[in-house]
Each structure stands twice: as C-alpha cells, then as structure tokens.
Design an enzyme around this catalytic site. Sequence first.
Site, PDB file in Angstrom:
ATOM      1  N   TYR A 114      -5.737 -29.125  13.695  1.00  0.00           N
ATOM      2  CA  TYR A 114      -5.200 -30.256  14.447  1.00  0.00           C
ATOM      3  C   TYR A 114      -5.912 -30.435  15.777  1.00  0.00           C
ATOM      4  CZ  TYR A 114      -2.459 -26.689  16.998  1.00  0.00           C
ATOM      5  OH  TYR A 114      -2.058 -25.590  17.741  1.00  0.00           O
ATOM      6  N   ASP A 154       4.034 -27.580  20.070  1.00  0.00           N
ATOM      7  CA  ASP A 154       3.603 -26.171  20.094  1.00  0.00           C
ATOM      8  C   ASP A 154       2.080 -26.177  19.938  1.00  0.00           C
ATOM      9  OD1 ASP A 154       3.290 -23.470  20.011  1.00  0.00           O
ATOM     10  OD2 ASP A 154       4.245 -23.169  18.073  1.00  0.00           O
ATOM     11  N   ILE A 155       1.420 -26.594  20.995  1.00  0.00           N
ATOM     12  CA  ILE A 155      -0.011 -26.873  20.952  1.00  0.00           C
ATOM     13  C   ILE A 155      -0.814 -25.684  21.465  1.00  0.00           C
ATOM     14  CG2 ILE A 155      -1.826 -28.427  21.726  1.00  0.00           C
ATOM     15  CD1 ILE A 155       0.294 -29.667  19.808  1.00  0.00           C
ATOM     16  N   GLU A 156      -1.675 -25.184  20.619  1.00  0.00           N
ATOM     17  CA  GLU A 156      -2.467 -24.013  20.977  1.00  0.00           C
ATOM     18  C   GLU A 156      -3.964 -24.244  20.759  1.00  0.00           C
ATOM     19  OE1 GLU A 156      -0.680 -20.400  19.405  1.00  0.00           O
ATOM     20  OE2 GLU A 156       1.280 -21.376  19.351  1.00  0.00           O
ATOM     21  N   LYS A 157      -4.335 -25.536  20.638  1.00  0.00           N
ATOM     22  CA  LYS A 157      -5.741 -25.914  20.495  1.00  0.00           C
ATOM     23  C   LYS A 157      -5.829 -27.430  20.601  1.00  0.00           C
ATOM     24  CE  LYS A 157      -5.923 -24.326  16.203  1.00  0.00           C
ATOM     25  NZ  LYS A 157      -6.437 -24.034  14.837  1.00  0.00           N
TER      26      LYS A 157
END
Length: 300
Positions: A114, A154-157
């Site tokens: 994503y 919940d964004i980790e990239k």
Amino acid sequence: MAALFTKFFSQAFTIFLLILPALFTKSNAGVIVVYWGQNGGEGSLTKTCNTGKYRVVNIGFLSKFGNGQRPEINLAGHCNPASNGCQGVGAGIKNCQSKGIKVLLSIGGGAGNYGLSSEADAGSVAHYLWNNFLGGQSNSRPLGNAVLDGIDFDIEKGGPHYAALARKLSNYSKRGKKVYLSAAPQCPFPDQYLNGALSTGLFDYVWVQFYNNPKCQFTTSNPNAFKDSWNKWTSIKAGQFFVGLPASRQAAGSGFVNPNDLKNQVFPFVKGSPKYGGIMLYDKFNDDRSGYSSKIRGSV
C-alpha cells in the site's frame, strides 16, 4: 410532624453533600479498543462484541491500496474476500453497532502492498472506501451492506499523502453520518508516516503503539521515556488518546506491560490528561489467550 420534616431534610441534605463532589468531578474512566481480523482462532466479530469488553473494534486490515491498485481487504483465517466470502462479517458489524460499539476499518498494517502516490491517488482511495465500506453505494462491498463507523490509519509505509486522504474522508461526514478517523502511530514522536495526517487535527482517536519501540515504551526501570512520549502525543490536536499495548507477550517483540504495573503506574499518570481515552490492545486473539482485558478492565 415538624420533627419528622426536620429529620427528612437533614437526611436529604446529608445525601446531597455526599454526591456533590461527583457532580463537579470529571470522570476519567476509559474504554478498551481492540484489533480483530488477523487470526481465525479469535472467534467471530459477533462473539467479540458480545463479550462486552470492548467499545471500539478495528477490523484489520485493508492491506492493499493506492498506486492505482484495486484495494483488497485481508481477514486472514476468517474469510476470503476474493470469493465474496466476507459478506457475513456485515452481520457482525451491525450486531456490534446495535450495542453502541463503534467498528472501524483499519487500513495499512505492518505488511501488505500500500501507499499513496499523489493527492489524486488519495482521492481515489477515499472514494473507494466511501462507496465500499462507508455510506456510499457499490455492487462489490466486501463486507456487505453494513456501514462502518470510520477508518483507522495504521500506516507503516507509503509516502506523504495521508493528510489528503484524511481530509477527503472527513469531507464525507458532510453527507450525513459522521466518518470517524483514528490513527495508530508508533510512539517515537512525531510519527514518520502519520505526522502529516495527524497535523490536520481531524482525528477523533489516536492509539499510540507503545510497543516494539524500546526508546518510548513503558518499563518499570525507565518510566520517564514513556511519560515523555505520552506528553508529546497528547499535545497535538486530536480528540482522545489511548495507550496502545500488546495483549500478550507473544503479540509483540517488546512492550508488554504487566497488568499490575499498568494499574499502579501507567493509569495514574495517563489519566491526568483530559484527552485520555483508554487503552488499545493488539489483538483479540492474544487477549483471548492472556485474559489481559479482563485483568485490567475495572481500572481503565
């Protein structure tokens, strides 16, 4: 008769004095938020909400979106959306909402494909989320006709355009039902990927991940690292803040907090903030195994 009246008035006045402080004391009671969806062994969404333990459930995750891709939801062992097999989750969503429990769709996660390449890309993803999970219309709604309460980041990239996504989703609230926005940043402040989105001031809930981050998670040997991080997070414009924790030692590489330490050291501190909302647990499967929420529920 006069003596009887005097006695009644005295008793009533005494009761009034006893309840008077409560009338002017703001309750600092919080709630428990949980992630659900990444392990078929955690039971259905309906059963999750029927426990009565949780007030918000994040369904995780929509782990593929952006960059022109067709978005996909991944609910691990629960169902297969590719074969239209997750329609039944909609009944669980409606059951939760009937009990006053908010259900949000969590986008992103620690794995997946994503990212957002532009503001136009953010607009396309917002349009998809509105029509397929929120109040819009689509012939391909993965979870059926249930209308979720909002979107969890919940964004980790994945690039700098999440602020645009937050603004576009928030604008859909003007069409009727409010679209709640939440975020799950890592505890190092500011968050590498969510700082822009959180700077919009549009988020209702922020559950900070105080785990897998030794420099800011709680430890009894260095509680000040956690306290400093909490104070920084609660300084930004957002509705409520939650302490995000692993529900068991197996749920994360580090950051598990013993229930007694949580009750005796963490809660007395975080409840000093007027923005305190409660705790977030990852996840339902691990909470079932540890019984964590049951151990701390009366103190949240």
